[in-house]
Scaffold this motif. Structure first.
Motif, PDB file in Angstrom:
ATOM      1  N   SER A  91       0.829  -1.214   0.000  1.00 55.05           N
ATOM      2  CA  SER A  91       0.000   0.000   0.000  1.00 55.05           C
ATOM      3  C   SER A  91       0.859   1.258   0.000  1.00 55.05           C
ATOM      4  O   SER A  91       0.575   2.227  -0.711  1.00 55.05           O
ATOM      5  N   TRP A  92       1.929   1.245   0.795  1.00 50.60           N
ATOM      6  CA  TRP A  92       2.805   2.415   0.845  1.00 50.60           C
ATOM      7  C   TRP A  92       3.568   2.610  -0.461  1.00 50.60           C
ATOM      8  O   TRP A  92       3.850   3.752  -0.864  1.00 50.60           O
ATOM      9  N   ILE A  93       3.886   1.527  -1.154  1.00 50.62           N
ATOM     10  CA  ILE A  93       4.515   1.654  -2.473  1.00 50.62           C
ATOM     11  C   ILE A  93       3.575   2.392  -3.419  1.00 50.62           C
ATOM     12  O   ILE A  93       3.998   3.258  -4.197  1.00 50.62           O
ATOM     13  N   VAL A  95       1.415   4.557  -2.535  1.00 50.75           N
ATOM     14  CA  VAL A  95       1.413   5.969  -2.123  1.00 50.75           C
ATOM     15  C   VAL A  95       2.583   6.707  -2.765  1.00 50.75           C
ATOM     16  O   VAL A  95       2.426   7.795  -3.331  1.00 50.75           O
ATOM     17  N   PHE A  96       3.766   6.123  -2.707  1.00 51.90           N
ATOM     18  CA  PHE A  96       4.960   6.779  -3.237  1.00 51.90           C
ATOM     19  C   PHE A  96       4.940   6.874  -4.759  1.00 51.90           C
ATOM     20  O   PHE A  96       5.574   7.754  -5.336  1.00 51.90           O
ATOM     21  N   ARG A  97       4.222   5.967  -5.410  1.00 51.16           N
ATOM     22  CA  ARG A  97       4.109   6.049  -6.856  1.00 51.16           C
ATOM     23  C   ARG A  97       3.202   7.193  -7.291  1.00 51.16           C
ATOM     24  O   ARG A  97       3.217   7.597  -8.448  1.00 51.16           O
ATOM     25  N   GLY A  98       2.426   7.677  -6.353  1.00 52.67           N
ATOM     26  CA  GLY A  98       1.561   8.821  -6.639  1.00 52.67           C
ATOM     27  C   GLY A  98       0.549   8.501  -7.713  1.00 52.67           C
ATOM     28  O   GLY A  98      -0.184   7.539  -7.645  1.00 52.67           O
ATOM     29  N   ARG A 189      -4.486   8.018  -2.431  1.00 57.65           N
ATOM     30  CA  ARG A 189      -3.189   7.951  -1.747  1.00 57.65           C
ATOM     31  C   ARG A 189      -3.364   7.963  -0.235  1.00 57.65           C
ATOM     32  O   ARG A 189      -2.639   7.273   0.496  1.00 57.65           O
ATOM     33  N   ARG A 190      -4.320   8.746   0.234  1.00 52.23           N
ATOM     34  CA  ARG A 190      -4.562   8.787   1.683  1.00 52.23           C
ATOM     35  C   ARG A 190      -5.069   7.446   2.201  1.00 52.23           C
ATOM     36  O   ARG A 190      -4.663   6.986   3.275  1.00 52.23           O
ATOM     37  N   GLU A 192      -4.528   4.505   0.844  1.00 49.63           N
ATOM     38  CA  GLU A 192      -3.401   3.573   0.803  1.00 49.63           C
ATOM     39  C   GLU A 192      -2.472   3.794   1.995  1.00 49.63           C
ATOM     40  O   GLU A 192      -1.985   2.835   2.616  1.00 49.63           O
ATOM     41  N   ALA A 193      -2.239   5.057   2.332  1.00 44.28           N
ATOM     42  CA  ALA A 193      -1.347   5.369   3.452  1.00 44.28           C
ATOM     43  C   ALA A 193      -1.943   4.901   4.779  1.00 44.28           C
ATOM     44  O   ALA A 193      -1.240   4.298   5.614  1.00 44.28           O
ATOM     45  N   THR A 197      -0.484   1.713   6.878  1.00 45.80           N
ATOM     46  CA  THR A 197      -0.007   1.896   8.248  1.00 45.80           C
ATOM     47  C   THR A 197      -0.714   0.938   9.207  1.00 45.80           C
ATOM     48  O   THR A 197      -0.079   0.317  10.077  1.00 45.80           O
TER      49      THR A 197
END
Length: 211
Positions: A91-93, A95-98, A189-190, A192-193, A197
């Motif tokens: 999930s965080w990946i 987020v970073f991919r936007g 993105r939110r 996923e973040a 977490t």
């Protein structure tokens, strides 16, 4: 005590258990929000299939072995924790991919995603040793004396699966209705973040917890 007489207490306990926050809630919410109701149905079916397998294992006495064996419990615990952390990192990946990934269409009609959701749900449930031990401790309280353990457990598990499936599908449908809003890049993105977490935190908690 007969089985019918114990059903109200059993149903109340199941409702309270189902409504408790945990990996199941996080997975269902994420799937419904980002990939639509159909994909979330796969997650629910996978989770409930895993639950039923653990219940049958409890009725057969197999979960008692897990509870008694430190090695078996440790292996299952670490496997479950690793998978939850893996899902959280994934999930965080995202987020970073936007906005690099294309938005997921509502309903997610592809069969591959549905099958992946089912498999993900099954693995999350089966890799949770606390679910196994819970089944071993929970079901006998509602089984009348001299009733066959395995078949009665199978019936009670079917009741629990039915109740949980209805509740989780209602949750998925409610979330999926706002799917277009959830799939906006910023909101996506939110989500996923947050879910990433939560899954990582749950995984770490499983890893360090004891029986």
């Amino acid at each position: 005590m007969d089985l019918i007489g114990s059903l109200p207490a059993f149903l109340l306990a199941v409702l309270l258990i189902s409504a408790s926050p945990g990996p199941a809630m996080a997975l269902i919410f994420r799937r419904a929000a980002l990939r639509g109701f159909r994909s979330a149905v796969g997650t629910v079916l996978g989770l409930e299939a895993g639950l039923y397998i653990w219940a049958i294992a409890a009725g057969a006495g197999l979960t008692a072995l897990v509870a008694a064996s430190e090695t078996a419990y440790l292996v299952l615990r670490l496997a479950g924790a690793a998978f939850l952390v893996y899902l959280g990192i994934r999930s965080w990946i995202a987020v970073f991919r936007g906005g690099v990934e294309a938005p997921v269409p509502a309903g997610d009609p592809g069969g591959r995603s549905f099958a992946r959701a089912v498999g993900e749900g099954v693995v999350v449930q089966l890799a949770n040793p606390k679910a196994a031990i819970f089944m071993f401790a929970f079901y006998p309280q509602f089984i009348p004396e001299n009733w066959p353990l395995l078949s009665t457990t199978a019936v009670l598990a079917l009741v629990q699966v039915t109740v949980e499936t209805a509740l989780y599908l209602a949750l998925a449908a409610s979330v999926a209705r706002a799917g277009a809003w959830f799939r906006k890049a910023k909101i996506r993105r939110r989500i996923e973040a947050i879910t990433g977490t939560v899954l990582i935190a749950l995984g770490l908690r499983v890893a360090v917890s004891s029986q």
